[in-house]
Motif scaffolding. Structure first.
Motif, mmCIF file in Angstrom:
data_model
loop_
_atom_site.group_PDB
_atom_site.id
_atom_site.type_symbol
_atom_site.label_atom_id
_atom_site.label_comp_id
_atom_site.label_asym_id
_atom_site.label_seq_id
_atom_site.Cartn_x
_atom_site.Cartn_y
_atom_site.Cartn_z
ATOM 1 N N THR A 178 -16.619 -6.039 -49.884
ATOM 2 C CA THR A 178 -17.946 -6.610 -50.122
ATOM 3 C C THR A 178 -18.124 -6.780 -51.630
ATOM 4 N N ALA A 179 -19.174 -7.500 -52.007
ATOM 5 C CA ALA A 179 -19.426 -7.716 -53.433
ATOM 6 C C ALA A 179 -19.630 -6.390 -54.162
ATOM 7 N N GLN A 180 -20.386 -5.468 -53.560
ATOM 8 C CA GLN A 180 -20.636 -4.178 -54.206
ATOM 9 C C GLN A 180 -19.370 -3.333 -54.258
ATOM 10 N N LYS A 220 -13.743 3.314 -58.978
ATOM 11 C CA LYS A 220 -14.282 4.243 -57.995
ATOM 12 C C LYS A 220 -13.475 4.221 -56.704
ATOM 13 N N ARG A 221 -13.454 5.353 -56.032
ATOM 14 C CA ARG A 221 -12.835 5.432 -54.708
ATOM 15 C C ARG A 221 -13.812 4.892 -53.674
ATOM 16 N N LEU A 222 -13.280 4.166 -52.703
ATOM 17 C CA LEU A 222 -14.116 3.594 -51.649
ATOM 18 C C LEU A 222 -13.766 4.237 -50.312
ATOM 19 N N GLU A 223 -14.764 4.331 -49.470
ATOM 20 C CA GLU A 223 -14.526 4.762 -48.100
ATOM 21 C C GLU A 223 -14.354 3.518 -47.228
ATOM 22 N N THR A 235 -9.750 4.895 -50.584
ATOM 23 C CA THR A 235 -8.892 4.120 -51.482
ATOM 24 C C THR A 235 -8.597 4.886 -52.764
ATOM 25 N N ARG A 236 -7.477 4.527 -53.349
ATOM 26 C CA ARG A 236 -7.134 4.996 -54.693
ATOM 27 C C ARG A 236 -6.579 3.814 -55.460
ATOM 28 N N VAL A 237 -7.127 3.562 -56.638
ATOM 29 C CA VAL A 237 -6.682 2.413 -57.433
ATOM 30 C C VAL A 237 -5.288 2.677 -58.001
ATOM 31 N N VAL A 238 -4.363 1.732 -57.781
ATOM 32 C CA VAL A 238 -3.025 1.772 -58.371
ATOM 33 C C VAL A 238 -2.986 0.888 -59.610
ATOM 34 N N THR A 239 -3.515 -0.322 -59.487
ATOM 35 C CA THR A 239 -3.570 -1.271 -60.601
ATOM 36 C C THR A 239 -4.827 -2.095 -60.471
ATOM 37 N N ASN A 240 -5.621 -2.154 -61.517
ATOM 38 C CA ASN A 240 -6.816 -2.989 -61.511
ATOM 39 C C ASN A 240 -6.564 -4.299 -62.240
ATOM 40 N N PHE A 241 -7.399 -5.309 -61.958
ATOM 41 C CA PHE A 241 -7.324 -6.612 -62.605
ATOM 42 C C PHE A 241 -8.698 -6.987 -63.151
#
Length: 315
Positions: free
Chosen positions: A258-260, A269-272, A302-308
């Motif tokens: 989603t946008a948020q 941030k980690r997402l559920e 979730t856990r971020v591995v690489t952001n863009f």
């Protein structure tokens, strides 16, 4: 793309058909000039003798390169049996030639070559070429060879998924020694040395062997058929860049946020995501299809591995 236009915010992936005699560094330098940015890298080199597909990352999309290096590769090659060289290809000094009688015996019994190829197919242990870029005690193996050292690298596991060879044909060296040429197509895991396959096939036949031609046609799902020619790149026109989101979708499962959620993930941030299956790498995209990041999903979190980079400036 117009070389003078502004690069996309997330950069892109550029497929180049490398010409013979160009180094991978030469290709990167031409791409930097054509695109007007220093931030260009590659996902695995090609020797100067080799031609074919070189995958470049531009701008923030260089973050994808670490996930492209390990993809399987496909090569078209010509192997010459009956002559061995220092570099296991035609650019190296000759080490030895086989006697004409042994060459004739192998040529008369093509099944011997077929058995040698079968022994080099599937999961195998391979010693890389001594002139590879692998470091030995802090120095590149090829530097040690050029200094006159004898270098023997440790065997390592690789997988040759396909090793299809055409009919062997009689040839000869420039100074008249009898040899056998074999054209082949090889699908293999990352880290496989095609030069070493030629060397080992020749050794198995008691002939010696090396490469006379090598062309990389595929890196994972990417084909040289969609690559920009070196002449065009050198003239300052890099052609189109592949969108990072499209590349990520090809390589990994996609999770549309989603946008948020996209904003939150962009800030680390980690997402559920309770409905998402566990996966080591997932392409997380926003509602507009932009790549927000590569993530790991484990037990619905979730856990971020690489952001863009995102529109709000995150990453």
């Amino acid at each position: 793309m117009d070389a003078k236009s502004e690069l996309p915010a997330q950069g892109g992936i550029l497929l180049v058909d490398k010409a013979e005699a160009w180094t991978s560094h030469d290709v990167v330098a031409k791409a930097r000039r054509a695109l007007g940015t220093r931030k260009v890298g590659h996902a695995g080199t090609l020797d100067p003798m080799a031609t074919g597909l070189l995958v470049l990352g531009v701008g923030p999309a260089t973050r994808l390169l670490t996930h492209l290096v390990g993809l399987d590769k496909t090569y078209e090659t010509t192997m010459r049996l009956g002559e061995s060289t220092v570099t296991d290809d035609r650019e190296g000094d000759r080490l030895a030639v086989a006697d004409a009688e042994t060459v004739a015996e192998v040529l008369a019994d093509p099944e011997r070559i077929a058995r040698g190829i079968a022994a080099l197919s599937g999961p195998i242990e391979q010693a890389p070429s001594a002139v590879s870029a692998i470091k030995v005690d802090g120095r590149r193996a090829y530097d040690r060879v050029r200094s006159g050292e004898d270098v023997e690298l440790k065997r390592r596991p690789v997988t040759v998924h396909r090793f299809d060879a055409g009919d062997p044909r009689p040839t000869q060296t420039a100074d008249g020694f009898a040899t056998i040429d074999v054209d082949a197509t090889v699908d293999c895991s990352s880290g496989t040395y095609i030069r070493a396959l030629a060397r080992d096939l020749g050794a198995d036949l008691n002939l010696g062997g090396h490469l006379t031609a090598l062309r990389r046609t595929h890196v994972g799902p990417f084909s040289v058929d969609g690559a920009v020619a070196m002449e065009r790149l050198a003239a300052g026109d890099p052609g189109p860049l592949l969108d990072p989101a499209d590349v990520a979708r090809v390589l990994f499962p996609e999770l549309t946020l989603t946008a948020q959620q996209a904003i939150d993930l962009g800030h680390g941030k980690r997402l559920e995501v309770p409905d998402a299956p566990d996966a080591r790498l997932v392409a997380a995209t926003d509602p507009e299809g932009r790549l927000i990041g590569l993530i790991e999903v484990k037990r619905g979190v979730t856990r971020v591995v690489t952001n863009f980079p995102t529109p709000d400036g995150a990453a």
